[in-house]
Design a protein around this motif. Structure first.
Motif, short mmCIF file in Angstrom:
data_model
loop_
_atom_site.label_atom_id
_atom_site.label_comp_id
_atom_site.label_asym_id
_atom_site.label_seq_id
_atom_site.Cartn_x
_atom_site.Cartn_y
_atom_site.Cartn_z
N ALA A 1 0.86 -1.01 -0.06
CA ALA A 1 0.10 -0.01 0.05
C ALA A 1 0.91 1.20 0.05
N VAL A 2 0.37 2.04 -0.88
CA VAL A 2 1.37 3.38 -1.09
C VAL A 2 0.61 4.65 -1.10
N ALA A 3 0.87 5.65 -0.09
CA ALA A 3 -0.17 6.59 -0.05
C ALA A 3 -0.01 7.89 -0.74
N GLY A 4 1.37 7.76 -1.39
CA GLY A 4 1.80 9.09 -2.19
C GLY A 4 2.14 10.09 -1.19
N PRO A 5 1.50 11.49 -1.64
CA PRO A 5 1.51 12.46 -0.64
C PRO A 5 0.89 12.92 0.42
N ILE A 6 -0.06 12.14 0.66
CA ILE A 6 -1.00 11.90 1.78
C ILE A 6 -0.24 11.95 3.28
N PRO A 7 -0.54 13.08 3.98
CA PRO A 7 0.23 12.88 5.33
C PRO A 7 -0.31 11.99 6.15
N ALA A 8 0.49 11.38 6.86
CA ALA A 8 0.32 10.10 8.02
C ALA A 8 -1.02 10.56 8.99
N PRO A 9 -0.79 11.87 9.41
CA PRO A 9 -2.09 12.42 10.31
C PRO A 9 -3.24 12.62 9.70
N GLU A 10 -3.32 12.86 8.48
CA GLU A 10 -4.48 13.04 7.70
C GLU A 10 -5.30 11.73 7.47
N GLY B 1 6.64 6.98 2.62
CA GLY B 1 7.15 7.44 1.37
C GLY B 1 7.86 8.91 1.28
N THR B 2 9.04 8.91 1.90
CA THR B 2 9.65 10.06 2.14
C THR B 2 11.22 9.74 1.99
N PRO B 3 11.88 10.98 1.92
CA PRO B 3 13.30 10.72 1.87
C PRO B 3 14.06 10.20 3.04
N LYS B 4 15.07 9.67 3.06
CA LYS B 4 15.83 8.88 4.16
C LYS B 4 15.22 7.67 4.64
N ILE B 5 14.44 7.06 3.70
CA ILE B 5 13.93 5.82 3.74
C ILE B 5 13.50 5.22 2.19
N ASP B 6 14.03 3.97 2.21
CA ASP B 6 13.61 3.55 0.68
C ASP B 6 12.95 2.02 1.33
N ARG B 7 11.68 2.12 1.10
CA ARG B 7 10.71 1.10 1.54
C ARG B 7 10.98 -0.52 0.74
N TRP B 8 11.50 -0.22 -0.33
CA TRP B 8 11.97 -1.54 -1.21
C TRP B 8 13.22 -2.26 -0.53
N THR B 9 14.19 -1.33 0.04
CA THR B 9 15.46 -2.20 0.55
C THR B 9 15.58 -1.79 1.98
N VAL B 10 14.65 -1.19 2.76
CA VAL B 10 14.83 -0.93 4.19
C VAL B 10 15.17 -2.05 5.19
N GLY B 11 14.50 -3.19 4.69
CA GLY B 11 14.46 -4.27 5.87
C GLY B 11 14.62 -5.59 4.66
N GLU B 12 14.92 -6.61 5.89
CA GLU B 12 14.85 -8.01 5.34
C GLU B 12 13.49 -8.81 5.67
N GLY B 13 12.92 -9.40 4.48
CA GLY B 13 11.63 -9.93 4.69
C GLY B 13 10.39 -9.34 4.93
N TYR B 14 10.44 -8.10 4.64
CA TYR B 14 9.27 -7.19 4.83
C TYR B 14 9.44 -5.96 3.67
N ILE B 15 8.29 -5.40 3.41
CA ILE B 15 8.30 -4.18 2.80
C ILE B 15 7.24 -3.39 3.20
N PRO B 16 7.55 -1.89 3.89
CA PRO B 16 6.93 -1.12 4.68
C PRO B 16 5.65 -0.71 3.73
N GLY B 17 4.53 -0.88 4.06
CA GLY B 17 3.46 -0.11 3.49
C GLY B 17 2.75 1.04 4.26
N ASP B 18 1.96 1.90 3.70
CA ASP B 18 1.33 2.85 4.21
C ASP B 18 -0.09 2.58 4.69
N ALA B 19 -0.58 3.28 5.75
CA ALA B 19 -1.90 2.93 6.22
C ALA B 19 -2.45 3.68 7.59
N ALA B 20 -3.56 3.87 7.66
CA ALA B 20 -3.82 4.15 9.08
C ALA B 20 -4.98 3.38 9.66
#
Length: 347
Positions: A47-56, A146-165
């Motif tokens: 799941a990828v939220a694009g530019p939608i802020p997490a608090p929103e 989906g911000t600078p300083k983290i690459d969701r596709w390479t940040v961890g082993e065995g998982y890919i961070p997704g966006d949600a609330a």
């Protein structure tokens, strides 16, 4: 947990915001994600939220949860905002944003930053507050990676961070589900697992460095090969994972045979099988991995999003017991048992 025996705690409403997904196949094709990782993980989407802020996203989920529970922001006694990644400007608090837009100025509100276990920590804190006399609590979790300083596709082993609330209203009034138990334990001697190779000060993010759990895991493994430090703590993490699950089941007055589904973190198939289901002696089909593999690891939202998915799709219903199990940096381990009593409003 004694408070849940003395003061029953119910879930009155759920709310979820889950954006559209990007397929792992597309990520491989565009060389964002290694083909070998896709093959071994068997993950299919994120799941990828694009530019939608997490608090929103958090606000939308909270509004839905309140509406479905029949409550308003003014009814709240407690607001717990759970996150794992940056939410907005430094020095600014996302829970205040929700207070403003939910019209809840007098509620006790705070942020919980306990990694992937944040919602389970919030459940335990909210249960204690309700037992002490509060009547209504709101738990909200949200992240946009989906911000600078983290690459969701390479940040961890065995998982890919997704966006949600996701959000849940807890109340002392009868709801569609009841929280039967929630408990936690830590293995602090294993805290180096999530910081290996990183200095404590200045915090690396303030120096402009990317978050890279993959590099830290590599550093930690090299340390284990070199001097064996940490081996006993890893074994203890496994043992305590099973111990906290057993404790939650015992406090709920049920056994593993009574559990309809296990809600773990949205990791790869090997990780879900080895760290959770095989250790419990249960088949993968008793987990929610078939759903989790399609949306990614949603920070602290995994458990609530999975719960909403099960009840809205009819895969779990009245009378079913669900075991929520997770782990986070620290190493912090937690478990909870929820019993479904009815179909949720709006579900």
């Amino acid at each position: 947990m004694a408070t849940l025996v003395d003061t029953p705690v119910f879930i009155g409403g759920l709310g979820v915001y889950l954006p559209d997904t990007v397929s792992v196949a597309t990520a491989v094709e565009r060389q964002w994600y290694p083909a070998e990782a896709a093959r071994t993980s068997e993950l299919t989407g994120v799941a990828v939220a694009g530019p939608i802020p997490a608090p929103e996203m958090a606000l939308w989920a909270a509004q839905d949860a309140l509406k479905r529970s029949g409550h308003r922001g003014a009814d709240l006694d407690l607001l717990l905002y759970v996150d794992t990644w940056h939410q907005g400007p430094d020095g600014w608090l996302p829970q205040s944003y929700l207070q403003r837009h939910l019209d809840a100025p007098d509620v006790l509100a705070t942020e919980i930053h306990s990694g992937c276990n944040g919602v389970l920590v919030a459940l335990q804190l909210a249960a204690g507050q309700l037992a002490a006399g509060s009547r209504t609590a709101l738990i909200v979790a949200a992240d946009n990676f989906g911000t600078p300083k983290i690459d969701r596709w390479t940040v961890g082993e065995g998982y890919i961070p997704g966006d949600a609330a996701a959000a849940a209203v807890l109340t002392r009034e009868p709801g569609f589900a009841q929280l039967l138990s929630v408990c936690a334990v830590s293995v602090p001697e294993a805290e180096e697992m999530h910081r290996a190779g990183e200095e404590l000060f200045p915090p690396p993010i303030t120096l402009g460095r990317d978050l890279d759990f993959t590099a830290r895991a590599t550093s930690f493994r090299e340390q284990l090969k070199r001097d064996g430090v940490g081996t006993s703590s890893l074994l203890k993490v496994h043992g305590q994972t099973m111990a906290v699950a057993d404790r939650a089941l015992a406090e709920a007055g049920i056994t593993l045979a009574d559990v309809h589904r296990v809600l773990f973190l949205n990791f790869s198939r090997p990780m879900v099988e080895q760290r959770c289901m095989a250790a419990l002696g249960l088949p993968l089909e008793r987990s929610v991995w078939d759903f989790g593999r399609t949306v990614g690891h949603l920070g602290a939202s995994d458990h609530l999003v999975a719960l909403e998915h099960l009840v809205t799709t009819g895969q779990a219903g009245p009378g079913d017991h669900l075991l929520l199990l997770g782990l986070g940096p620290g190493v912090h381990l937690a478990a909870a048992v929820v019993k479904l009593l009815d179909q949720p409003a709006g579900g």
